[in-house]
Design a protein around this motif. Sequence first.
Motif, PDB file in Angstrom:
ATOM      1  N   UNK A 150      35.331 -25.057 -54.269  1.00 35.86           N
ATOM      2  CA  UNK A 150      35.840 -26.381 -54.732  1.00 35.86           C
ATOM      3  C   UNK A 150      34.770 -27.262 -55.559  1.00 35.86           C
ATOM      4  N   UNK A 151      35.268 -27.469 -56.893  1.00 35.34           N
ATOM      5  CA  UNK A 151      34.232 -28.287 -57.828  1.00 35.34           C
ATOM      6  C   UNK A 151      34.508 -29.564 -57.663  1.00 35.34           C
ATOM      7  N   UNK A 152      33.278 -30.160 -57.865  1.00 35.14           N
ATOM      8  CA  UNK A 152      33.412 -31.738 -57.854  1.00 35.14           C
ATOM      9  C   UNK A 152      32.321 -32.124 -58.706  1.00 35.14           C
ATOM     10  N   UNK A 153      32.436 -33.608 -59.027  1.00 32.10           N
ATOM     11  CA  UNK A 153      31.395 -34.172 -59.422  1.00 32.10           C
ATOM     12  C   UNK A 153      30.911 -35.593 -59.254  1.00 32.10           C
ATOM     13  N   UNK A 154      29.900 -36.052 -59.713  1.00 38.85           N
ATOM     14  CA  UNK A 154      29.488 -37.442 -59.273  1.00 38.85           C
ATOM     15  C   UNK A 154      28.614 -37.774 -60.577  1.00 38.85           C
ATOM     16  N   UNK A 155      29.523 -38.331 -61.358  1.00 40.63           N
ATOM     17  CA  UNK A 155      29.069 -38.862 -62.596  1.00 40.63           C
ATOM     18  C   UNK A 155      27.681 -39.939 -62.468  1.00 40.63           C
ATOM     19  N   UNK A 156      27.861 -40.719 -61.529  1.00 38.41           N
ATOM     20  CA  UNK A 156      26.767 -41.618 -61.221  1.00 38.41           C
ATOM     21  C   UNK A 156      25.263 -40.923 -60.931  1.00 38.41           C
ATOM     22  N   UNK A 157      25.540 -39.768 -60.397  1.00 38.34           N
ATOM     23  CA  UNK A 157      24.288 -38.935 -60.304  1.00 38.34           C
ATOM     24  C   UNK A 157      24.230 -37.861 -61.359  1.00 38.34           C
ATOM     25  N   UNK A 158      24.732 -37.752 -62.226  1.00 39.65           N
ATOM     26  CA  UNK A 158      24.934 -36.848 -63.379  1.00 39.65           C
ATOM     27  C   UNK A 158      24.755 -35.658 -62.547  1.00 39.65           C
ATOM     28  N   UNK A 159      25.713 -35.079 -61.489  1.00 39.08           N
ATOM     29  CA  UNK A 159      25.541 -33.833 -60.847  1.00 39.08           C
ATOM     30  C   UNK A 159      26.913 -33.288 -60.681  1.00 39.08           C
ATOM     31  N   UNK A 160      27.106 -32.069 -60.786  1.00 31.57           N
ATOM     32  CA  UNK A 160      28.176 -31.255 -60.324  1.00 31.57           C
ATOM     33  C   UNK A 160      28.027 -30.259 -59.244  1.00 31.57           C
ATOM     34  N   UNK A 161      29.086 -30.183 -58.521  1.00 30.54           N
ATOM     35  CA  UNK A 161      28.764 -29.406 -57.057  1.00 30.54           C
ATOM     36  C   UNK A 161      29.783 -28.290 -57.250  1.00 30.54           C
ATOM     37  N   UNK A 162      29.653 -27.072 -56.410  1.00 30.95           N
ATOM     38  CA  UNK A 162      30.483 -26.096 -56.425  1.00 30.95           C
ATOM     39  C   UNK A 162      30.481 -25.571 -54.665  1.00 30.95           C
ATOM     40  N   UNK A 163      31.357 -26.199 -54.056  1.00 32.77           N
ATOM     41  CA  UNK A 163      31.204 -25.814 -52.612  1.00 32.77           C
ATOM     42  C   UNK A 163      31.921 -24.409 -52.605  1.00 32.77           C
ATOM     43  N   UNK A 164      31.324 -23.516 -51.697  1.00 35.54           N
ATOM     44  CA  UNK A 164      31.825 -22.197 -51.703  1.00 35.54           C
ATOM     45  C   UNK A 164      31.934 -21.873 -50.255  1.00 35.54           C
ATOM     46  N   UNK A 165      33.142 -21.634 -49.997  1.00 41.28           N
ATOM     47  CA  UNK A 165      33.397 -21.022 -48.422  1.00 41.28           C
ATOM     48  C   UNK A 165      33.936 -19.882 -48.350  1.00 41.28           C
ATOM     49  N   UNK A 166      34.083 -19.119 -47.169  1.00 41.26           N
ATOM     50  CA  UNK A 166      34.436 -17.849 -46.958  1.00 41.26           C
ATOM     51  C   UNK A 166      34.036 -16.967 -47.928  1.00 41.26           C
ATOM     52  N   UNK A 167      32.729 -16.861 -48.209  1.00 43.83           N
ATOM     53  CA  UNK A 167      32.088 -15.778 -49.096  1.00 43.83           C
ATOM     54  C   UNK A 167      32.104 -14.612 -48.658  1.00 43.83           C
ATOM     55  N   UNK A 168      32.201 -13.893 -49.696  1.00 48.02           N
ATOM     56  CA  UNK A 168      32.317 -12.316 -49.521  1.00 48.02           C
ATOM     57  C   UNK A 168      31.164 -11.591 -50.430  1.00 48.02           C
ATOM     58  N   UNK A 169      30.934 -10.278 -50.080  1.00 56.06           N
ATOM     59  CA  UNK A 169      30.077  -9.604 -50.766  1.00 56.06           C
ATOM     60  C   UNK A 169      30.422  -9.674 -52.295  1.00 56.06           C
ATOM     61  N   UNK A 170      31.578 -10.029 -52.684  1.00 55.45           N
ATOM     62  CA  UNK A 170      32.036  -9.627 -54.237  1.00 55.45           C
ATOM     63  C   UNK A 170      31.583 -10.961 -54.874  1.00 55.45           C
ATOM     64  N   UNK A 171      31.104 -12.105 -54.115  1.00 55.10           N
ATOM     65  CA  UNK A 171      30.836 -13.371 -54.843  1.00 55.10           C
ATOM     66  C   UNK A 171      29.468 -13.124 -55.075  1.00 55.10           C
ATOM     67  N   UNK A 172      28.764 -12.223 -54.951  1.00 55.73           N
ATOM     68  CA  UNK A 172      27.262 -12.127 -55.002  1.00 55.73           C
ATOM     69  C   UNK A 172      27.042 -11.935 -56.596  1.00 55.73           C
ATOM     70  N   UNK A 173      26.222 -12.816 -56.962  1.00 58.12           N
ATOM     71  CA  UNK A 173      25.792 -12.945 -58.627  1.00 58.12           C
ATOM     72  C   UNK A 173      24.839 -14.191 -58.759  1.00 58.12           C
ATOM     73  N   UNK A 174      24.533 -14.360 -60.070  1.00 54.88           N
ATOM     74  CA  UNK A 174      23.773 -15.441 -60.391  1.00 54.88           C
ATOM     75  C   UNK A 174      24.732 -16.466 -60.965  1.00 54.88           C
ATOM     76  N   UNK A 175      24.816 -17.678 -60.334  1.00 59.70           N
ATOM     77  CA  UNK A 175      25.533 -18.705 -60.819  1.00 59.70           C
ATOM     78  C   UNK A 175      24.985 -19.514 -61.750  1.00 59.70           C
ATOM     79  N   UNK A 176      25.719 -20.013 -62.870  1.00 60.90           N
ATOM     80  CA  UNK A 176      25.154 -20.773 -63.954  1.00 60.90           C
ATOM     81  C   UNK A 176      26.271 -22.055 -64.139  1.00 60.90           C
TER      82      UNK A 176
END
Length: 128
Positions: A69-95
């Motif tokens: 789930x992606x979300x953002x808080x513009x008051x904090x100039x911040x974007x989030x990525x909530x990652x659940x049920x992770x699997x080995x296929x999600x292994x990577x560098x995230x940008x």
Amino acid sequence: QVQLVESGGGLVQAGGSLRLSCVASARTLSSYIMGWFRQAPGKEREFVSAITWDGGNTGYVDSVKGRFTISRDNAKNTVYLQMNSLSPEDTAVYYCAAETDFYRRTTYYTDWKKYDYWGQGTQVTVSS
């Protein structure tokens, strides 16, 4: 000079969760699309998710739908990525990335070449 700084990566077991954060140095990014991409060793950079300036439109690659789930808080100039049920296929560098060509655009891009500013990346490793 706009800077994006990601955090929240790490090592997690399969089935676990992580929340990535991306803080932008420029308040003006609150009016632009923000995206998350990932790159695994030997693979091309892949679109993961994006969100429009007001959060009104979000998108995900099929492989993470229902888990991330992606979300953002513009008051904090911040974007989030909530990652659940992770699997080995999600292994990577995230940008984290920002697309600043269009002010308050209401649709997002999945092509990484459309994004102007990038963070340094945060490693996510999911063990089986």
